[in-house]
Design a protein around this motif. Structure first.
Motif, mmCIF file in Angstrom:
data_model
loop_
_atom_site.group_PDB
_atom_site.id
_atom_site.type_symbol
_atom_site.label_atom_id
_atom_site.label_comp_id
_atom_site.label_asym_id
_atom_site.label_seq_id
_atom_site.Cartn_x
_atom_site.Cartn_y
_atom_site.Cartn_z
ATOM 1 N N SER A 1 0.944 -1.141 -0.154
ATOM 2 C CA SER A 1 0.113 0.007 -0.032
ATOM 3 C C SER A 1 0.788 1.221 0.038
ATOM 4 N N ALA A 2 0.326 2.323 -0.619
ATOM 5 C CA ALA A 2 1.058 3.704 -0.797
ATOM 6 C C ALA A 2 0.510 4.562 0.213
ATOM 7 N N TYR A 3 -0.385 3.953 1.168
ATOM 8 C CA TYR A 3 -1.243 4.875 2.054
ATOM 9 C C TYR A 3 -0.028 5.478 2.888
ATOM 10 N N PRO A 4 1.037 4.705 3.536
ATOM 11 C CA PRO A 4 1.631 5.364 4.501
ATOM 12 C C PRO A 4 2.527 6.439 3.740
ATOM 13 N N ALA A 5 3.088 6.278 2.534
ATOM 14 C CA ALA A 5 3.771 7.188 2.052
ATOM 15 C C ALA A 5 2.948 8.603 1.859
ATOM 16 N N ALA A 6 1.775 8.196 1.524
ATOM 17 C CA ALA A 6 0.611 9.492 1.055
ATOM 18 C C ALA A 6 0.473 10.167 2.452
ATOM 19 N N ARG A 7 0.255 9.546 3.560
ATOM 20 C CA ARG A 7 0.115 10.254 4.826
ATOM 21 C C ARG A 7 1.261 11.255 5.098
ATOM 22 N N GLU A 8 2.370 10.468 4.987
ATOM 23 C CA GLU A 8 3.626 11.191 5.384
ATOM 24 C C GLU A 8 3.956 12.298 4.633
ATOM 25 N N LEU A 9 3.710 12.192 3.172
ATOM 26 C CA LEU A 9 3.879 13.251 2.415
ATOM 27 C C LEU A 9 2.838 14.750 2.521
ATOM 28 N N ALA A 10 1.468 14.159 3.184
ATOM 29 C CA ALA A 10 0.707 15.176 3.176
ATOM 30 C C ALA A 10 0.854 15.900 4.568
ATOM 31 N N LEU A 11 1.134 15.109 5.507
ATOM 32 C CA LEU A 11 1.318 15.582 6.914
ATOM 33 C C LEU A 11 2.564 16.238 7.043
ATOM 34 N N GLY A 12 3.666 15.983 6.350
ATOM 35 C CA GLY A 12 4.886 16.644 6.498
ATOM 36 C C GLY A 12 4.869 17.873 5.865
ATOM 37 N N HIS A 13 3.929 18.377 5.018
ATOM 38 C CA HIS A 13 3.707 19.601 4.625
ATOM 39 C C HIS A 13 2.445 20.321 5.234
ATOM 40 N N ASP A 14 2.022 19.828 6.321
ATOM 41 C CA ASP A 14 1.081 20.511 7.251
ATOM 42 C C ASP A 14 -0.412 20.480 6.391
ATOM 43 N N THR A 15 -0.637 19.547 5.471
ATOM 44 C CA THR A 15 -1.854 19.441 4.736
ATOM 45 C C THR A 15 -2.665 18.404 5.564
ATOM 46 N N PRO A 16 -4.057 18.781 5.584
ATOM 47 C CA PRO A 16 -4.975 18.160 6.556
ATOM 48 C C PRO A 16 -5.430 16.784 5.487
ATOM 49 N N VAL A 17 -5.692 15.875 6.076
ATOM 50 C CA VAL A 17 -6.005 14.572 5.530
ATOM 51 C C VAL A 17 -7.427 14.135 6.050
ATOM 52 N N SER A 18 -8.115 13.602 4.780
ATOM 53 C CA SER A 18 -9.344 12.903 5.389
ATOM 54 C C SER A 18 -9.370 11.477 4.603
ATOM 55 N N GLU A 19 -9.859 10.641 5.350
ATOM 56 C CA GLU A 19 -9.556 9.081 5.066
ATOM 57 C C GLU A 19 -11.161 8.588 4.873
ATOM 58 N N LEU A 20 -11.387 8.009 3.758
ATOM 59 C CA LEU A 20 -12.518 6.890 3.578
ATOM 60 C C LEU A 20 -12.348 5.747 2.990
ATOM 61 N N GLU A 21 -12.938 4.810 3.807
ATOM 62 C CA GLU A 21 -12.620 3.373 3.717
ATOM 63 C C GLU A 21 -13.806 2.591 3.846
ATOM 64 N N PRO A 22 -14.499 1.815 3.001
ATOM 65 C CA PRO A 22 -15.692 1.094 3.143
ATOM 66 C C PRO A 22 -15.502 -0.038 4.168
ATOM 67 N N GLU A 23 -16.556 -0.620 4.748
ATOM 68 C CA GLU A 23 -16.814 -1.754 5.709
ATOM 69 C C GLU A 23 -16.224 -2.849 4.580
#
Length: 378
Positions: A326-348
């Motif tokens: 998964s690229a999710y960890p890298a995506a979160r790290e990139l966004a939060l590293g630039h103080d960019t807020p993140v919303s997450e949506l994952e189905p049941e």
């Protein structure tokens, strides 16, 4: 301006919803059931195909047809290429649009026509062209429409489009309305299941309808924002530039549809890209003028009639649970590293159609809430 207080005022939301968009989102499950019944009555369940088509061609106007083609392509995967035939014309009016088969299309290909209007002469001409080439033609269109007669005339199969349970929506929004997508998509899923391109038997369509109903209950106008995923997402996207980063085969079409519906219904720009390619393609947006940490206090800038500056917000959409590659960890790290807020949506958890239905329902509701809370108040 986004009026967040409107989200927790159901009566005010109802007054603001002059186009019936909330009702359309709530009725999506019912549209699936009605459309599945129409497909059965049209004889799709009794078809005995001689084999899979070489390619599937999809034609139709607007956001709904684009979404249908994108979703079918994701669900079919490597079983067969899915190609959308894009319209041409001098205007987006039904009478001005034209479609043309690619030069390679022939007797081993399947043409699917989807329209919530049915008056487009260009689609009737396309059906005639397909007949001359030997293509199999299947259309989903309103019951009383010129296209139905045209497809019947070339020995094609027509499935009546499932109407809204309580009347049609505003004509201006029918192509992007939440229920229209499912009314057009469901019969085609039943057909493609029959020819072996997707896994969408009657029981899976029923599960998708049930998931749409449950999601509508969670996202309805009477559910408070703090426990309503669609209202929460709408509030988070207010005054932002959404960067919709998707992971998973079905999540990609959901992200692209979400961007299109945000633009068409809510008048909001949004950019969609699939992970991991989203990281280099959108990474500069996290450091430029749209960056959350960008300094808005340039002493020399003109502040007269200055609007609110859009700041990037990353929305992570995926159709599979955490774990594995998964690229999710890298995506979160990139966004939060630039103080960019993140919303997450994952189905049941659930089948492919169920999880797809949940993601589509939440994002459709979110787009509707953003549209209603951003509209001018009388």
């Amino acid at each position: 301006m986004f009026d967040e207080s409107l989200l927790d005022a159901p009566e005010a939301l109802a007054r603001a919803d002059r186009r019936g968009l909330l009702r359309g989102a709530a009725e999506a499950g019912a549209r699936v059931r009605t459309a599945a019944r129409h497909a059965a009555e049209a004889g799709i369940g009794g078809l005995t195909p001689e084999g899979r088509p070489r390619a599937v061609l999809v034609a139709g106007p607007g956001t709904a047809a684009s979404g249908v083609a994108d979703l079918i392509g994701a669900l079919a995967g490597a079983a067969a290429p899915v190609v959308r035939i894009h319209p041409t014309g001098v205007a987006p009016a039904a009478g001005a649009l034209r479609w043309a088969l690619p030069g390679w299309a022939g007797s081993v290909d399947l043409l699917l026509i989807t329209t919530a209007d049915g008056s487009e002469p260009g689609l009737a001409l396309l059906a005639e062209q397909a007949y001359r080439r030997g293509c199999t033609v299947v259309a989903v269109a309103p019951t009383r429409s010129p296209l139905r007669e045209a497809v019947d005339g070339v020995h094609g199969l027509v499935v009546p489009m499932a109407a809204a349970p309580h009347g049609e929506y505003d004509a201006e929004t029918s192509a992007a309305g939440p229920g229209t997508l499912w009314a057009l998509l469901t019969p085609l899923l039943a057909l493609l299941d029959r020819v072996g391109l997707v896994n969408a038997p009657a029981e899976e369509l029923q599960k998708a309808a049930d998931r749409l109903d449950r999601t509508a209950e969670r996202c309805g106008p009477t559910v408070a924002t703090y426990s309503n995923p669609a209202k929460t997402l709408a509030a988070e996207l207010a005054d932002s530039l959404p960067l919709l980063w998707t992971e998973g085969d079905a999540a990609g079409p959901v992200g692209r549809r979400f961007a299109a519906v945000l633009s068409e219904l809510a008048g909001r720009p949004a950019l969609a890209a699939e992970l991991p390619e989203a990281l280099p393609s959108h990474g500069t947006l996290l450091t430029g003028d749209f960056a959350a940490g960008a300094d808005p206090d340039d002493f020399f800038r003109d502040r007269v009639d200055e609007g609110e500056t859009l700041r990037a917000r990353v929305v992570l959409l995926r159709d599979r649970p955490t774990g594995g590659l998964s690229a999710y960890p890298a995506a979160r790290e990139l966004a939060l590293g630039h103080d960019t807020p993140v919303s997450e949506l994952e189905p049941e958890e659930g089948g492919e159609l169920e999880t797809l239905a949940e993601l589509l329902a939440i994002t459709d509701f979110a787009a509707v809430y953003l549209s209603l809370a951003s509209a001018p108040r009388p």
